[in-house]
Design a protein around this motif. Structure first.
Motif, PDB file in Angstrom:
ATOM      1  N   GLN A 101       0.817  -1.222   0.002  1.00  0.00           N
ATOM      2  CA  GLN A 101      -0.127   0.062   0.074  1.00  0.00           C
ATOM      3  C   GLN A 101       0.748   1.327   0.080  1.00  0.00           C
ATOM      4  O   GLN A 101       0.197   2.162  -0.396  1.00  0.00           O
ATOM      5  N   VAL A 102       1.940   1.416   0.602  1.00  0.00           N
ATOM      6  CA  VAL A 102       2.840   2.362   0.685  1.00  0.00           C
ATOM      7  C   VAL A 102       3.554   2.866  -0.597  1.00  0.00           C
ATOM      8  O   VAL A 102       3.416   4.046  -1.013  1.00  0.00           O
ATOM      9  N   THR A 103       3.930   1.732  -1.359  1.00  0.00           N
ATOM     10  CA  THR A 103       4.492   2.287  -2.764  1.00  0.00           C
ATOM     11  C   THR A 103       3.411   2.041  -3.807  1.00  0.00           C
ATOM     12  O   THR A 103       3.789   2.183  -5.062  1.00  0.00           O
ATOM     13  N   ARG A 104       2.199   1.646  -3.644  1.00  0.00           N
ATOM     14  CA  ARG A 104       1.292   1.408  -4.566  1.00  0.00           C
ATOM     15  C   ARG A 104       1.725   0.288  -5.545  1.00  0.00           C
ATOM     16  O   ARG A 104       1.663   0.504  -6.511  1.00  0.00           O
ATOM     17  N   TYR A 117      -4.906   3.488 -11.732  1.00  0.00           N
ATOM     18  CA  TYR A 117      -5.314   3.769 -10.422  1.00  0.00           C
ATOM     19  C   TYR A 117      -6.373   2.930  -9.757  1.00  0.00           C
ATOM     20  O   TYR A 117      -6.280   2.347  -8.612  1.00  0.00           O
ATOM     21  N   LEU A 118      -7.259   2.935 -10.465  1.00  0.00           N
ATOM     22  CA  LEU A 118      -8.580   2.141 -10.010  1.00  0.00           C
ATOM     23  C   LEU A 118      -8.480   0.376  -9.998  1.00  0.00           C
ATOM     24  O   LEU A 118      -8.836   0.036  -8.904  1.00  0.00           O
ATOM     25  N   GLU A 119      -7.453   0.168 -10.859  1.00  0.00           N
ATOM     26  CA  GLU A 119      -7.273  -1.252 -10.894  1.00  0.00           C
ATOM     27  C   GLU A 119      -6.577  -1.633  -9.436  1.00  0.00           C
ATOM     28  O   GLU A 119      -6.812  -2.623  -8.891  1.00  0.00           O
ATOM     29  N   PHE A 120      -5.820  -0.765  -9.327  1.00  0.00           N
ATOM     30  CA  PHE A 120      -4.883  -0.936  -8.041  1.00  0.00           C
ATOM     31  C   PHE A 120      -5.644  -1.001  -6.906  1.00  0.00           C
ATOM     32  O   PHE A 120      -5.699  -1.839  -6.029  1.00  0.00           O
ATOM     33  N   GLY A 121      -6.546   0.188  -6.808  1.00  0.00           N
ATOM     34  CA  GLY A 121      -7.456   0.173  -5.492  1.00  0.00           C
ATOM     35  C   GLY A 121      -8.395  -0.896  -5.308  1.00  0.00           C
ATOM     36  O   GLY A 121      -8.563  -1.410  -4.123  1.00  0.00           O
ATOM     37  N   LEU A 126      -9.729  -5.562  -2.242  1.00  0.00           N
ATOM     38  CA  LEU A 126     -10.209  -7.059  -2.252  1.00  0.00           C
ATOM     39  C   LEU A 126      -9.117  -7.955  -1.699  1.00  0.00           C
ATOM     40  O   LEU A 126      -9.559  -8.830  -0.800  1.00  0.00           O
ATOM     41  N   VAL A 127      -7.977  -7.792  -1.753  1.00  0.00           N
ATOM     42  CA  VAL A 127      -7.060  -8.558  -1.125  1.00  0.00           C
ATOM     43  C   VAL A 127      -6.874  -8.253   0.519  1.00  0.00           C
ATOM     44  O   VAL A 127      -6.449  -9.070   1.373  1.00  0.00           O
ATOM     45  N   ALA A 128      -6.947  -6.920   0.826  1.00  0.00           N
ATOM     46  CA  ALA A 128      -7.075  -6.656   2.173  1.00  0.00           C
ATOM     47  C   ALA A 128      -8.242  -7.341   3.127  1.00  0.00           C
ATOM     48  O   ALA A 128      -8.155  -7.307   4.219  1.00  0.00           O
ATOM     49  N   HIS A 129      -9.228  -7.425   2.285  1.00  0.00           N
ATOM     50  CA  HIS A 129     -10.506  -8.061   2.902  1.00  0.00           C
ATOM     51  C   HIS A 129     -10.626  -9.458   2.200  1.00  0.00           C
ATOM     52  O   HIS A 129     -11.795  -9.502   1.605  1.00  0.00           O
ATOM     53  N   PRO A 130     -10.116 -10.582   2.559  1.00  0.00           N
ATOM     54  CA  PRO A 130     -10.450 -11.731   1.882  1.00  0.00           C
ATOM     55  C   PRO A 130     -11.710 -12.452   2.494  1.00  0.00           C
ATOM     56  O   PRO A 130     -11.987 -12.060   3.734  1.00  0.00           O
ATOM     57  N   HIS A 131     -12.127 -13.392   1.712  1.00  0.00           N
ATOM     58  CA  HIS A 131     -13.562 -14.085   1.919  1.00  0.00           C
ATOM     59  C   HIS A 131     -14.625 -13.163   2.275  1.00  0.00           C
ATOM     60  O   HIS A 131     -15.698 -13.433   2.705  1.00  0.00           O
ATOM     61  N   THR A 132     -14.607 -11.971   2.061  1.00  0.00           N
ATOM     62  CA  THR A 132     -15.543 -10.928   2.307  1.00  0.00           C
ATOM     63  C   THR A 132     -16.167 -10.655   0.988  1.00  0.00           C
ATOM     64  O   THR A 132     -15.557 -10.236  -0.062  1.00  0.00           O
ATOM     65  N   VAL A 133     -17.456 -10.660   0.827  1.00  0.00           N
ATOM     66  CA  VAL A 133     -18.301 -10.596  -0.319  1.00  0.00           C
ATOM     67  C   VAL A 133     -18.628  -9.016  -0.294  1.00  0.00           C
ATOM     68  O   VAL A 133     -19.033  -8.553   0.556  1.00  0.00           O
ATOM     69  N   HIS A 134     -18.209  -8.338  -1.432  1.00  0.00           N
ATOM     70  CA  HIS A 134     -18.310  -6.858  -1.431  1.00  0.00           C
ATOM     71  C   HIS A 134     -19.411  -6.554  -2.824  1.00  0.00           C
ATOM     72  O   HIS A 134     -19.013  -7.207  -3.928  1.00  0.00           O
ATOM     73  N   ILE A 140     -17.851   0.466  -5.433  1.00  0.00           N
ATOM     74  CA  ILE A 140     -17.838   1.990  -6.302  1.00  0.00           C
ATOM     75  C   ILE A 140     -17.846   3.042  -5.126  1.00  0.00           C
ATOM     76  O   ILE A 140     -16.934   3.679  -5.389  1.00  0.00           O
ATOM     77  N   SER A 141     -18.740   2.699  -4.123  1.00  0.00           N
ATOM     78  CA  SER A 141     -18.342   3.621  -2.952  1.00  0.00           C
ATOM     79  C   SER A 141     -17.054   4.043  -2.361  1.00  0.00           C
ATOM     80  O   SER A 141     -16.547   4.715  -2.087  1.00  0.00           O
ATOM     81  N   ASP A 142     -16.556   2.621  -2.157  1.00  0.00           N
ATOM     82  CA  ASP A 142     -15.257   2.508  -1.545  1.00  0.00           C
ATOM     83  C   ASP A 142     -13.885   2.972  -2.604  1.00  0.00           C
ATOM     84  O   ASP A 142     -12.993   3.449  -2.029  1.00  0.00           O
ATOM     85  N   ILE A 143     -14.040   2.658  -3.983  1.00  0.00           N
ATOM     86  CA  ILE A 143     -13.056   2.577  -4.526  1.00  0.00           C
ATOM     87  C   ILE A 143     -13.174   3.854  -5.360  1.00  0.00           C
ATOM     88  O   ILE A 143     -12.401   4.720  -5.672  1.00  0.00           O
ATOM     89  N   TRP A 144     -14.205   3.916  -6.140  1.00  0.00           N
ATOM     90  CA  TRP A 144     -14.410   5.010  -7.151  1.00  0.00           C
ATOM     91  C   TRP A 144     -14.838   6.334  -6.190  1.00  0.00           C
ATOM     92  O   TRP A 144     -14.727   7.431  -6.484  1.00  0.00           O
TER      93      TRP A 144
END
Length: 189
Positions: A101-104, A117-121, A126-134, A140-144
């Motif tokens: 996350q620091v160096t993106r 930028y959006l693909e990274f986000g 998704l990786v930071a919250h595994p097994h969580t259904v988004h 859209i709210s969190d990333i965009w």
């Protein structure tokens, strides 16, 4: 509301003083001479033409105003120091995907992915919250962001691009939950 000085007020003292009167002030009225405390002031709001000197006008009517300079303004207290932003810690995923996350940067099997930028986000979230259904709306709210105008198809297109960039070995980690959204499943889970 403006009120003229009562005639008795100008005759009571050699140098009449002004008294502030109004509906909000408690106590005796300006016309109640029996309870008037010596030294009270009455203030008036005067609208004068631009060329009229207010001090000369008052002096011409026998009123000697007391002029007190305003106290210097105190400097505003210094703004509090902004708290340093929390530095996001790198998020590591097992099985060859590393998200920093620091160096993106996102690396897959040691190779850095070329992500927008959006693909990274999207992938980092998704990786930071595994097994969580988004849901698509939550992504859209969190990333965009809240101001983004779009629909769930926007998320679908970006997920397809991220899967393509992850390659055949890792694209199945982003699972489609039909009619809901997406989740990330680490390898071996």
């Amino acid at each position: 509301m403006t009120t003229a000085l009562p005639a008795s007020a100008t005759r009571r003292s050699p140098s009449p003083r002004l008294r502030l009167v109004g509906d909000l002030l408690p106590g005796p009225t300006a016309t109640d001479a029996a309870v008037t405390v010596p030294g009270d002031r009455v203030g008036y709001l005067m609208y004068l033409p631009a060329h009229v000197d207010p001090l000369a006008l008052l002096a011409a009517h026998g009123v000697h105003p007391e002029i007190h300079p305003l106290a210097p303004r105190r400097a505003a207290p210094p703004a509090p120091e902004p708290e340093p932003a929390a530095v996001p810690e790198p998020v590591y995923a097992d099985g060859g995907i590393r998200v920093d996350q620091v160096t993106r940067r996102i690396e897959v099997d040691g190779q850095e992915l070329d992500l927008t930028y959006l693909e990274f986000g999207l992938l980092a979230h998704l990786v930071a919250h595994p097994h969580t259904v988004h849901t698509r709306e939550a992504l859209i709210s969190d990333i965009w962001g809240y101001g983004h105008i779009g629909d769930g198809r926007t998320v679908d297109v970006h997920v397809a691009r991220v899967r393509r960039k992850l390659g055949a070995a890792h694209r199945d980690r982003i699972i489609t939950v039909r009619r809901v959204g997406y989740k990330y499943v680490p390898q071996g889970a």
